[in-house]
Design an enzyme around this catalytic site. Structure first.
Site, short mmCIF file in Angstrom:
data_model
loop_
_atom_site.label_atom_id
_atom_site.label_comp_id
_atom_site.label_asym_id
_atom_site.label_seq_id
_atom_site.Cartn_x
_atom_site.Cartn_y
_atom_site.Cartn_z
N GLY A 10 0.82 -1.23 0.00
CA GLY A 10 0.00 0.00 0.00
C GLY A 10 0.84 1.27 0.00
N ASN A 32 -3.03 -8.58 0.78
CA ASN A 32 -4.04 -9.29 -0.03
C ASN A 32 -4.42 -8.48 -1.27
OD1 ASN A 32 -5.62 -7.28 1.01
ND2 ASN A 32 -7.09 -8.63 2.04
N LEU A 33 -3.74 -7.36 -1.51
CA LEU A 33 -3.93 -6.52 -2.70
C LEU A 33 -5.36 -5.97 -2.80
CD1 LEU A 33 -1.90 -8.70 -5.25
CD2 LEU A 33 -1.07 -6.80 -3.86
N SER A 124 -3.79 6.58 13.98
CA SER A 124 -4.14 7.79 13.24
C SER A 124 -4.50 8.92 14.20
CB SER A 124 -5.36 7.47 12.37
OG SER A 124 -5.96 8.64 11.92
N TYR A 148 -14.00 3.60 11.47
CA TYR A 148 -12.58 3.47 11.16
C TYR A 148 -11.73 3.91 12.35
CZ TYR A 148 -7.99 5.00 9.57
OH TYR A 148 -6.64 5.22 9.47
N LYS A 152 -9.06 1.86 15.23
CA LYS A 152 -7.70 2.25 15.64
C LYS A 152 -7.61 2.33 17.15
CE LYS A 152 -5.87 2.53 11.56
NZ LYS A 152 -4.96 1.48 11.16
N PHE A 177 -0.48 11.92 11.15
CA PHE A 177 -1.34 13.05 10.82
C PHE A 177 -1.73 12.92 9.34
CE2 PHE A 177 -2.14 15.48 14.65
CZ PHE A 177 -1.52 14.61 15.53
N LEU A 199 -7.70 15.36 0.22
CA LEU A 199 -7.39 16.61 -0.48
C LEU A 199 -6.29 16.47 -1.54
CD1 LEU A 199 -7.89 19.62 -0.77
CD2 LEU A 199 -6.30 20.01 1.13
N ARG A 291 -17.81 19.61 4.95
CA ARG A 291 -18.03 18.16 4.92
C ARG A 291 -18.37 17.71 6.34
NH1 ARG A 291 -13.07 14.54 2.76
NH2 ARG A 291 -12.10 15.36 4.65
P1 NAD Z 1 -3.37 1.51 1.83
O1 NAD Z 1 -4.78 1.11 1.65
O2 NAD Z 1 -2.65 2.13 0.68
O3 NAD Z 1 -2.50 0.28 2.35
C1 NAD Z 1 -3.05 -0.74 3.14
C2 NAD Z 1 -2.64 -2.07 2.51
O4 NAD Z 1 -3.16 -3.13 3.33
C3 NAD Z 1 -3.19 -2.26 1.11
O5 NAD Z 1 -2.12 -2.65 0.25
C4 NAD Z 1 -4.23 -3.38 1.26
O6 NAD Z 1 -4.29 -4.19 0.10
C5 NAD Z 1 -3.71 -4.13 2.46
N1 NAD Z 1 -4.71 -4.85 3.26
C6 NAD Z 1 -5.88 -4.40 3.77
N2 NAD Z 1 -6.48 -5.36 4.49
C7 NAD Z 1 -5.67 -6.46 4.44
C8 NAD Z 1 -5.73 -7.77 4.96
N3 NAD Z 1 -6.75 -8.18 5.71
N4 NAD Z 1 -4.71 -8.63 4.70
C9 NAD Z 1 -3.66 -8.24 3.93
N5 NAD Z 1 -3.54 -7.01 3.41
C10 NAD Z 1 -4.54 -6.14 3.65
O7 NAD Z 1 -3.34 2.50 3.11
P2 NAD Z 1 -2.16 3.44 3.64
O8 NAD Z 1 -2.56 4.84 3.38
O9 NAD Z 1 -0.87 2.93 3.18
O10 NAD Z 1 -2.34 3.20 5.20
C11 NAD Z 1 -1.59 2.22 5.89
C12 NAD Z 1 -2.04 2.19 7.34
O11 NAD Z 1 -1.90 3.50 7.89
C13 NAD Z 1 -3.51 1.81 7.54
O12 NAD Z 1 -3.62 1.01 8.68
C14 NAD Z 1 -4.18 3.15 7.74
O13 NAD Z 1 -5.35 3.03 8.51
C15 NAD Z 1 -3.11 3.92 8.48
N6 NAD Z 1 -3.25 5.39 8.34
C16 NAD Z 1 -3.28 5.94 7.09
C17 NAD Z 1 -3.45 7.32 6.96
C18 NAD Z 1 -3.51 7.97 5.60
O14 NAD Z 1 -3.94 9.12 5.51
N7 NAD Z 1 -3.08 7.31 4.52
C19 NAD Z 1 -3.59 8.13 8.10
C20 NAD Z 1 -3.53 7.53 9.36
C21 NAD Z 1 -3.36 6.15 9.46
N1 UFG Z 2 -10.89 18.88 1.72
C1 UFG Z 2 -11.49 19.69 0.77
N2 UFG Z 2 -11.86 19.12 -0.40
C2 UFG Z 2 -11.65 17.81 -0.70
C3 UFG Z 2 -11.04 16.99 0.29
C4 UFG Z 2 -10.67 17.56 1.49
O1 UFG Z 2 -11.71 20.89 1.00
O2 UFG Z 2 -12.03 17.35 -1.79
C5 UFG Z 2 -10.44 19.49 3.01
C6 UFG Z 2 -11.08 18.90 4.23
O3 UFG Z 2 -12.29 19.57 4.54
C7 UFG Z 2 -9.99 19.11 5.30
C8 UFG Z 2 -8.69 19.00 4.50
O4 UFG Z 2 -9.05 19.22 3.15
O5 UFG Z 2 -10.07 20.43 5.81
C9 UFG Z 2 -8.02 17.64 4.61
O6 UFG Z 2 -8.95 16.63 4.27
P1 UFG Z 2 -8.49 15.11 3.99
O7 UFG Z 2 -9.73 14.36 3.60
O8 UFG Z 2 -7.35 15.08 3.05
O9 UFG Z 2 -7.94 14.63 5.40
P2 UFG Z 2 -8.66 14.53 6.83
O10 UFG Z 2 -7.85 15.38 7.77
O11 UFG Z 2 -10.09 14.78 6.74
O12 UFG Z 2 -8.49 12.99 7.17
C10 UFG Z 2 -7.24 12.31 7.09
C11 UFG Z 2 -7.45 10.84 6.77
C12 UFG Z 2 -8.13 10.15 7.93
C13 UFG Z 2 -7.37 10.39 9.19
C14 UFG Z 2 -7.17 11.87 9.42
C15 UFG Z 2 -6.31 12.13 10.63
O13 UFG Z 2 -8.26 10.69 5.63
O14 UFG Z 2 -8.14 8.76 7.69
O15 UFG Z 2 -6.54 12.46 8.28
O16 UFG Z 2 -5.12 11.45 10.50
F1 UFG Z 2 -8.06 9.87 10.21
#
Ligand code: NAD
Ligand code: UFG
Length: 335
Positions: A10, A32-33, A124, A148, A152, A177, A199, A291
């Protein structure tokens, strides 16, 4: 040292695998892709010039985990695998609880069985809900507003209970963050399917003209320009935070939680304007309703990670905007 990276194909996982390999760790991935593409494995190898061992499988299934632990001598685990879309989790709570909780329980049970008791877990900033003051420190009250986020929080609690029962575990909980950006090679990055929720991926699709304009969700927040403020962190800085966490849990037993952010808050308009300036593109936008569930401001105190992990984010908002766009352009050309 050999690290098992769940969800390593991921977005954050793939960048972390590159940093692990660059730091001479051996990497075994299980994914698991369900939200990623197999091509990324070869891309990680291309970037690093090193091999990874890949298992396609579900972390909820103990059989494949046992097979991995039996075949590979795993020293520590970084657990990224899970579903992460806030909106989808509200619509499909059971799917989120099943996947995120089940995968963690299966993983921890098999780790215990094979006496591998070192884990870094992806949490998160969503667990802080709507903070009363800023910056957010790790001891703030925890509160979630969607399934979600609750998964966590529940996993953090499971890990705390596990450590209470057995002090031989070494556990680092990392609260991310807002990760954005991509590897500077442009080979890997964030590539969500369909219309992005977040965003930066949305801005990128406007820049590449796949989407007409950005909808800015409200300009009436109590912030400098009325738009929401977040702590955006470059995914490479975030990946390096995992290396520091691995170093920490290798040295010491215990459980601790760290914010991974930059400590800086930027508004939606800051991000739009920086993106335009750095990449010389136009980002048409319109202001729409807020939102549901969004908060006004969220940014981290990074003091604890600085002090205890010896880690600090180095890359700038300009780097994040440049690398996100570079990845999108390169990816389009490759197709
Ligand atoms: P992502 O979806 O790109 O990566 C997650 C990966 O896990 C994917 O490749 C998916 O195929 C795999 N996966 C999901 N369920 C599975 C399972 N049961 N078995 C095997 N593989 C599985 O997400 P990411 O952005 O890389 O996030 C990684 C982690 O960080 C997640 O736990 C997410 O909740 C956490 N996180 C992400 C963000 C963000 O903004 N991206 C913010 C805070 C926390
Ligand atoms: N926003 C827009 N337009 C869009 C998307 C987002 O104006 O099309 C704004 C939102 O209102 C917010 C900011 O951009 O003010 C950031 O929004 P994101 O959706 O990019 O991120 P969030 O902070 O809402 O959420 C992210 C992850 C969550 C995580 C959280 C805190 O998506 O999974 O950060 O880590 F929980």
């Amino acid at each position: 040292m050999k690290i098992l990276v769940t969800g390593g194909v991921g977005y954050i996982g793939s960048h972390t695998c590159c940093e692990l390999l660059a730091n001479n760790y051996e990497v075994v991935i299980i994914d698991n892709l369900s939200n990623s593409s197999i091509d990324v494995v070869a891309k990680i190898e291309k970037i690093t010039g090193k091999k990874v061992t890949f298992y396609e499988g579900d972390v909820c299934k103990k059989e494949i985990l046992s097979k991995i632990f039996k075949q590979e001598k795993i020293d520590a685990v970084i657990h990224f695998a899970g579903y992460k879309a806030v909106g989808e989790s509200v619509e499909k709570p059971l799917m989120y609880y099943r996947n995120n909780i089940d995968s963690t329980l299966s993983l921890l049970e098999v780790m215990k069985e094979y006496n591998c008791k070192k884990i870094v877990f992806s949490s998160s900033a969503t667990v802080y809900g709507n903070p009363e003051t800023l910056p957010i420190t790790e001891d703030f009250p925890l509160h979630t507003t969607n399934p979600y986020g609750t998964t966590k929080l529940m996993i953090e609690q499971i890990l705390a209970d596990l450590y209470k029962a057995d002090n031989n575990w070494s556990i680092a909980i990392l609260r991310y963050f807002n990760p954005i950006g991509a590897h500077k090679s442009g080979i890997i990055g964030e590539n969500p399917n369909g219309i992005p929720n977040n965003l930066m991926p949305y801005i990128v699709k406007v820049a590449t003209k796949e989407l007409k304009e950005l909808n800015i969700f409200g300009n009436d927040y109590n912030t400098k320009d009325g738009t929401g403020i977040r702590d955006y962190i470059h995914v490479i800085d975030l990946a390096q935070g995992h290396i520091k966490a691995i170093e920490k849990i290798t040295k010491e037993k215990g459980i601790d939680t760290y914010n991974l952010g930059t400590g800086n808050g930027y508004s939606v308009l800051d991000l739009v304007n920086t993106f335009k300036m750095v990449n010389h593109v136009d980002i048409p936008y319109k202001i729409v309703e807020r939102r549901k569930g969004d908060i006004a401001i969220c940014y981290a105190s990074t003091k604890k990670a600085e002090k205890l992990l010896n880690w600090t984010a180095k890359l700038t908002l300009e780097d994040m905007c440049r690398d996100s766009y570079n990845y999108a352009i390169k990816n389009r050309k490759d197709k």
